[in-house]
Design a protein around this motif. Structure first.
Motif, PDB file in Angstrom:
ATOM      1  N   PHE A  85       0.880  -1.215  -0.201  1.00  0.00           N
ATOM      2  CA  PHE A  85      -0.110  -0.041  -0.032  1.00  0.00           C
ATOM      3  C   PHE A  85       0.849   1.254   0.067  1.00  0.00           C
ATOM      4  N   CYS A  86       1.819   1.209   0.862  1.00  0.00           N
ATOM      5  CA  CYS A  86       2.671   2.340   0.681  1.00  0.00           C
ATOM      6  C   CYS A  86       3.435   2.689  -0.170  1.00  0.00           C
ATOM      7  N   ASN A  87       4.126   1.498  -0.827  1.00  0.00           N
ATOM      8  CA  ASN A  87       4.618   1.535  -1.893  1.00  0.00           C
ATOM      9  C   ASN A  87       4.011   1.927  -3.254  1.00  0.00           C
ATOM     10  N   LEU A  88       2.790   1.581  -3.136  1.00  0.00           N
ATOM     11  CA  LEU A  88       2.081   2.030  -4.254  1.00  0.00           C
ATOM     12  C   LEU A  88       1.755   3.304  -4.649  1.00  0.00           C
ATOM     13  N   ALA A  89       1.970   4.164  -3.158  1.00  0.00           N
ATOM     14  CA  ALA A  89       1.530   5.523  -3.337  1.00  0.00           C
ATOM     15  C   ALA A  89       2.901   6.247  -3.929  1.00  0.00           C
ATOM     16  N   LEU A  90       3.667   5.511  -4.544  1.00  0.00           N
ATOM     17  CA  LEU A  90       4.692   6.277  -5.286  1.00  0.00           C
ATOM     18  C   LEU A  90       4.433   6.242  -6.665  1.00  0.00           C
ATOM     19  N   LEU A  91       3.527   5.518  -7.135  1.00  0.00           N
ATOM     20  CA  LEU A  91       3.160   5.539  -8.774  1.00  0.00           C
ATOM     21  C   LEU A  91       3.175   6.848  -9.417  1.00  0.00           C
ATOM     22  N   PRO A  92       2.173   7.737  -8.798  1.00  0.00           N
ATOM     23  CA  PRO A  92       2.217   8.998  -9.165  1.00  0.00           C
ATOM     24  C   PRO A  92       3.443   9.784  -9.525  1.00  0.00           C
ATOM     25  N   LEU A  93       4.420   9.425  -8.681  1.00  0.00           N
ATOM     26  CA  LEU A  93       5.629  10.234  -8.738  1.00  0.00           C
ATOM     27  C   LEU A  93       6.687   9.784  -9.776  1.00  0.00           C
ATOM     28  N   ALA A 147       4.451  10.500   3.396  1.00  0.00           N
ATOM     29  CA  ALA A 147       3.820   9.061   3.283  1.00  0.00           C
ATOM     30  C   ALA A 147       2.704   8.949   4.155  1.00  0.00           C
ATOM     31  N   ALA A 148       2.264  10.254   4.717  1.00  0.00           N
ATOM     32  CA  ALA A 148       0.869  10.093   5.543  1.00  0.00           C
ATOM     33  C   ALA A 148      -0.145  10.397   4.668  1.00  0.00           C
ATOM     34  N   ASP A 149       0.128  10.798   3.347  1.00  0.00           N
ATOM     35  CA  ASP A 149      -0.983  10.747   2.226  1.00  0.00           C
ATOM     36  C   ASP A 149      -2.079   9.767   2.239  1.00  0.00           C
ATOM     37  N   TRP A 150      -1.708   8.534   1.652  1.00  0.00           N
ATOM     38  CA  TRP A 150      -2.453   7.493   1.768  1.00  0.00           C
ATOM     39  C   TRP A 150      -3.153   7.001   2.810  1.00  0.00           C
ATOM     40  N   GLN A 151      -2.321   7.287   3.992  1.00  0.00           N
ATOM     41  CA  GLN A 151      -2.606   6.429   5.303  1.00  0.00           C
ATOM     42  C   GLN A 151      -3.843   7.437   5.766  1.00  0.00           C
ATOM     43  N   GLU A 152      -3.668   8.653   5.724  1.00  0.00           N
ATOM     44  CA  GLU A 152      -4.861   9.612   6.293  1.00  0.00           C
ATOM     45  C   GLU A 152      -6.027   9.281   5.287  1.00  0.00           C
ATOM     46  N   ARG A 153      -6.061   9.410   4.081  1.00  0.00           N
ATOM     47  CA  ARG A 153      -7.217   8.972   3.297  1.00  0.00           C
ATOM     48  C   ARG A 153      -7.801   7.564   3.671  1.00  0.00           C
ATOM     49  N   GLU A 154      -7.171   6.624   4.250  1.00  0.00           N
ATOM     50  CA  GLU A 154      -7.705   5.303   4.595  1.00  0.00           C
ATOM     51  C   GLU A 154      -8.374   5.640   5.928  1.00  0.00           C
ATOM     52  N   VAL A 155      -7.799   6.464   6.704  1.00  0.00           N
ATOM     53  CA  VAL A 155      -8.304   6.648   8.112  1.00  0.00           C
ATOM     54  C   VAL A 155      -9.547   7.493   7.995  1.00  0.00           C
ATOM     55  N   TYR A 156      -9.633   8.232   6.975  1.00  0.00           N
ATOM     56  CA  TYR A 156     -10.965   8.928   6.584  1.00  0.00           C
ATOM     57  C   TYR A 156     -12.040   8.219   5.965  1.00  0.00           C
ATOM     58  N   ASP A 157     -11.656   7.337   5.112  1.00  0.00           N
ATOM     59  CA  ASP A 157     -12.571   6.312   4.564  1.00  0.00           C
ATOM     60  C   ASP A 157     -13.307   5.722   5.715  1.00  0.00           C
ATOM     61  N   MET A 158     -12.296   4.943   6.499  1.00  0.00           N
ATOM     62  CA  MET A 158     -12.711   3.985   7.524  1.00  0.00           C
ATOM     63  C   MET A 158     -13.526   4.511   8.701  1.00  0.00           C
ATOM     64  N   PHE A 159     -12.892   5.544   8.985  1.00  0.00           N
ATOM     65  CA  PHE A 159     -13.604   6.328  10.401  1.00  0.00           C
ATOM     66  C   PHE A 159     -14.291   7.703  10.178  1.00  0.00           C
ATOM     67  N   GLY A 160     -13.816   8.199   8.886  1.00  0.00           N
ATOM     68  CA  GLY A 160     -14.687   9.675   8.997  1.00  0.00           C
ATOM     69  C   GLY A 160     -13.846  10.867   9.521  1.00  0.00           C
ATOM     70  N   ARG A 180      -7.057  18.240   8.457  1.00  0.00           N
ATOM     71  CA  ARG A 180      -7.105  19.397   7.894  1.00  0.00           C
ATOM     72  C   ARG A 180      -5.847  19.979   7.168  1.00  0.00           C
ATOM     73  N   GLY A 181      -5.636  20.468   5.980  1.00  0.00           N
ATOM     74  CA  GLY A 181      -4.787  20.675   5.256  1.00  0.00           C
ATOM     75  C   GLY A 181      -4.454  19.328   4.240  1.00  0.00           C
ATOM     76  N   HIS A 182      -5.377  18.162   4.249  1.00  0.00           N
ATOM     77  CA  HIS A 182      -4.620  17.361   3.492  1.00  0.00           C
ATOM     78  C   HIS A 182      -4.931  17.745   1.836  1.00  0.00           C
ATOM     79  N   PRO A 183      -3.931  17.314   1.237  1.00  0.00           N
ATOM     80  CA  PRO A 183      -4.252  17.909  -0.383  1.00  0.00           C
ATOM     81  C   PRO A 183      -5.244  17.259  -1.104  1.00  0.00           C
ATOM     82  N   ASP A 184      -5.757  15.912  -0.754  1.00  0.00           N
ATOM     83  CA  ASP A 184      -6.712  15.237  -1.384  1.00  0.00           C
ATOM     84  C   ASP A 184      -7.406  14.502  -0.782  1.00  0.00           C
ATOM     85  N   MET A 185      -8.335  14.907   0.112  1.00  0.00           N
ATOM     86  CA  MET A 185      -9.140  14.127   1.258  1.00  0.00           C
ATOM     87  C   MET A 185     -10.263  13.519   0.670  1.00  0.00           C
TER      88      MET A 185
END
Lengths: 381, 153, 206
Positions: free
Chosen positions: A347-355, B101-114, B118-123
């Motif tokens: 999951f974390c590695n796939l986030a690199l694809l847009p870069l 690296a927090a980008d996708w992790q925080e999107r998943e927390v938003y998806d699963m918990f709501g 604040r300030g995330h580029p793509d929520m």
């Protein structure tokens, strides 16, 4: 006579021709997406300007399901997370449970865990390198790599009864001891493997066409790899020499003498070769483990049938074939976990694809995705 | 560096974080208030924690607990950073400006918990379809499609 | 076939096969089933292994083609989630008749290990497309998959191409242009209902 054609775009290049960007949906079902991943690619001619992966097509709600299962019943669910590497997915989960409940593991069980995990690493890398071959058009490479993988799967079938999802590593040890003669079979197979892997290296990675297709594709530099949380061969291909077996060493790995291959340029070629040479190092580890293993118990004695760890939370991780796979468990004292979170390296590695994708052609996009080695059971959970 | 050395290093550099640090199940844990979350994360990054492992959330019945796990490669240490977010106002600052690296992790927390960041580029949602209603990992998520496993034990 | 061969032999003294066009076409269709591998999860690994040198699929005439318009049979290998279901349905609709489906693995048969407690799994691919052969196993062995293809061959031989295909129920995933046009994702239709007030919200955002 000039023909006036109405153009849908108002962008013109320097010769006055209308230029339009193509948005291509590389859909969830595609022969080369290594699983169900949708990539929305913005193309300028054949060059990718933007690539956005859309995931979730295999989201099965494993984390929610784990809240209604006992700790032992979750082990088959972890098999299906990273289905190319069930052994180490089970092991990561069992380490987290053992940390939470304070269970010790007998030594023979640890040796069996190391042997099966390293064999699983070889099988997983063969799947990955084989798909790299298929992505670049060398289908024979895929078939050759699968031949090596079949030898490993035959061993696992003799040990556990299953070819793909083993449910073998359990909290407190392993499910059952190795049958008689199995360790000799492992020694025989592992003795032949380095020669075969070196032959694959020469056949595929020495081929001019494969080099041309893989070198310089998807270059990942070191600061980006660290900042974006890349781990495993993706990070090591760029030169980040970080392997949990060495730096954060766990289980019996301090007893073994092995190297961690590290790449230089961070392109798809280096990542794939790191995987191949890691498989050779795994064979070294297995041979040392086979020399050191002693007879003994394979399950922690006196373990209750229904595990009820004390309340609290624990995290434990291992070095899987894709990176650092971790499981975070929260317990409230009942036989079922309150929360299970899987920290998935893919999951974390796939986030690199847009870069990594912009600037490459459409056919290289598939090669980059393959070199990041996603397994969508793990990415989507 | 082991846990005790980490504690000394942390207490020497940031004395106000020292009483918030504890050791549980062999891992260092730093529990801060919601207001101190981002600045504590920045302090930890300056201390040498250059790698974000994961960000997740746990649904306690009264509030959500945000758990982040950080790693310092050079010194070989791990630490948990935890904070609490009230249930009626689930929002907190993002960590993407400190670690991408927090980008996708925080999107998943938003998806699963709501919990929105604040300030995330793509929520927006990442694992479920974009028009899914509800946040599944919350303990009070009800869905008539779910068939609950019978209790065999 | 063997009986008519003997009759031919006794009549003319030479090896001769007497059949009708129908049976000949059905036999030859079964011998060359090009498969579309709809592999989503773990069963896809066994599908790939079945195609390769140890358990060769090519000797059965079966060849994986990624394009649905070139194939006879769709092998659904792996869990189908509600996000993936419209894609599977659309690819099924793109396959030309006569077409068949093999549901490979427990997840495609009934939801499998993901039957309970999950909110996003379609419990069995026969909720969205008609299935001819159910192959259970988690994952099934490659030999079992090849056996499923052989069973499908028997099925094709027993059912004449002249008759056309009858489905026993309506497969209810809405298609583009239908009653809920523009909402091919079931989640999206339900979301539209919630936002318009026709259906109460589920979930904890109150």
């Amino acid at each position: 006579m000039a023909i006036d054609i109405e153009s849908r775009t108002s962008v013109y290049d320097e010769e006055g021709r209308a230029v339009e960007e193509l948005v291509l949906n590389v859909g969830p079902s595609h022969p080369s997406t290594h699983g169900v991943c949708r990539i929305i690619a913005h193309l300028d001619g054949e060059v990718v300007t933007k690539a956005e992966p859309v995931i979730g097509y295999l989201h099965r709600g494993i984390e929610k399901m784990a809240e209604n299962r006992t700790y032992l019943q979750i082990v088959p669910l972890t098999d299906r997370l990273d289905y190319v590497g069930s052994m180490y997915a089970n092991w990561a989960y069992c380490r987290a449970v053992e940390r939470l409940a304070g269970i010790g593991v007998p030594e023979r069980a640890e040796y069996l865990r190391v042997i099966t995990c390293e064999l699983q690493r070889v099988a997983s890398h063969m799947m990955s390198i084989g798909s790299t071959g298929a992505d670049t058009g060398a289908f024979t490479m895929f078939v050759y790599a699968f031949d090596v993988r079949e030898r490993v799967i035959e061993l696992f079938e003799a040990l556990t009864g299953s070819r793909l999802t083993y449910n073998y590593v359990r909290p407190g040890g392993v499910a059952a001891d190795a049958p008689e003669g199995w360790l000799d079979d492992v020694r025989r197979v592992v003795g032949q493997m380095p020669a075969r892997l070196t032959e694959l290296d020469r056949l595929f990675f020495g081929n001019t066409i494969a080099r041309g297709r893989l070198k310089g594709i998807g270059v990942l530099d070191v600061p980006t790899a660290i900042a974006w949380g890349a781990s495993g061969p993706v990070a090591r291909g760029s030169g980040v020499g970080w392997d949990l077996r060495k730096s954060d060493t766990y289980s019996l790995y301090p007893r073994f003498d092995f190297d961690v291959p590290v790449g230089e340029r961070g392109d798809a070629y280096d990542r794939a070769r790191v995987r191949l040479w890691e498989s050779v190092e795994s064979c070294r580890i297995i041979e040392q483990a086979l020399d050191q293993i002693e007879p003994g118990h394979v399950k922690a004695p006196g373990l209750p049938r229904l595990l009820k760890p004390r309340p609290g939370d624990a995290y434990d991780h291992i070095e899987s074939a894709r990176g650092s796979l971790g499981i975070y468990l929260v317990s409230d004292g009942s036989p079922r976990p309150y929360r299970m979170k899987v920290r998935s390296p893919a999951f974390c590695n796939l986030a690199l694809l847009p870069l990594l994708a912009p600037g490459h052609t459409m056919s290289d996009l598939v090669v980059i995705l393959g070199s990041l080695d996603p397994v969508f059971g793990e990415v989507d959970r | 560096m082991n846990i005790d050395e980490l504690r000394e290093h942390l207490c020497a550099t940031y004395p106000d974080l020292c009483p918030l640090f504890s050791i549980e199940f062999g891992d260092g844990v730093l529990i801060v208030d919601r207001g101190r979350y981002w600045s504590a994360a920045k302090d930890l990054r300056d201390l040498g924690f250059d790698r974000l492992g994961m960000i997740t959330a746990v649904d306690g019945i009264d509030d959500f607990e945000i758990v982040a796990r950080l790693t310092a490669r050079e010194i070989g240490a791990h630490i948990f950073l935890k904070t609490h977010v009230p249930r009626d106002e689930p929002a907190i600052e993002t960590l993407t400006d400190l670690w991408p690296a927090a980008d996708w992790q925080e999107r998943e927390v938003y998806d699963m918990f709501g919990i929105s960041f604040r300030g995330h580029p793509d929520m927006r949602r990442i694992l479920l379809p974009d028009d899914w209603v509800g946040h599944p990992l919350r303990k009070d998520y009800r869905d008539e499609r779910i068939i609950r496993r019978p209790d065999y034990i | 076939m063997a009986l008519v061969d003997k009759i031919g032999q006794s009549l003319t003294g030479a090896p001769l096969v007497l059949t009708n066009v129908d049976a000949l076409i059905d036999w030859s269709r079964g011998q060359s089933l090009w498969a579309m591998p709809m592999g989503t999860a773990c069963c896809a690994m066994e599908l790939i292994a079945a195609s390769f040198s140890k358990f060769d699929f090519d000797r059965l005439g079966s060849f994986p083609r990624p394009d649905p318009r070139h194939t006879d049979v769709m092998i659904v290998a792996g869990t189908i989630t509600r996000k993936m279901a419209p894609a599977v349905k659309r690819l099924w609709e793109q396959m030309p008749e006569p077409k068949y489906c093999i549901a490979m693995g427990n997840c495609a048969v009934s939801g499998g290990i993901f039957y309970y407690d999950t909110y996003s799994v379609v419990r069995g691919v026969d909720e969205i497309i008609p299935v001819d052969v159910y192959l259970s196993g988690c994952p099934p062995r490659p030999e079992a998959l090849q056996d499923a293809v052989l069973q499908l061959r028997e099925l094709i031989r027993s059912r004449s191409i002249a008759q056309g295909r009858e489905y026993d129920r309506v497969y209810t995933l809405p298609l583009p242009g239908g009653e809920r046009a523009g909402t091919t994702d079931p989640g999206r239709a339900e979301a539209a209902d919630v936002l318009a007030g026709r259906r109460p919200k589920t979930g904890g955002d109150e």
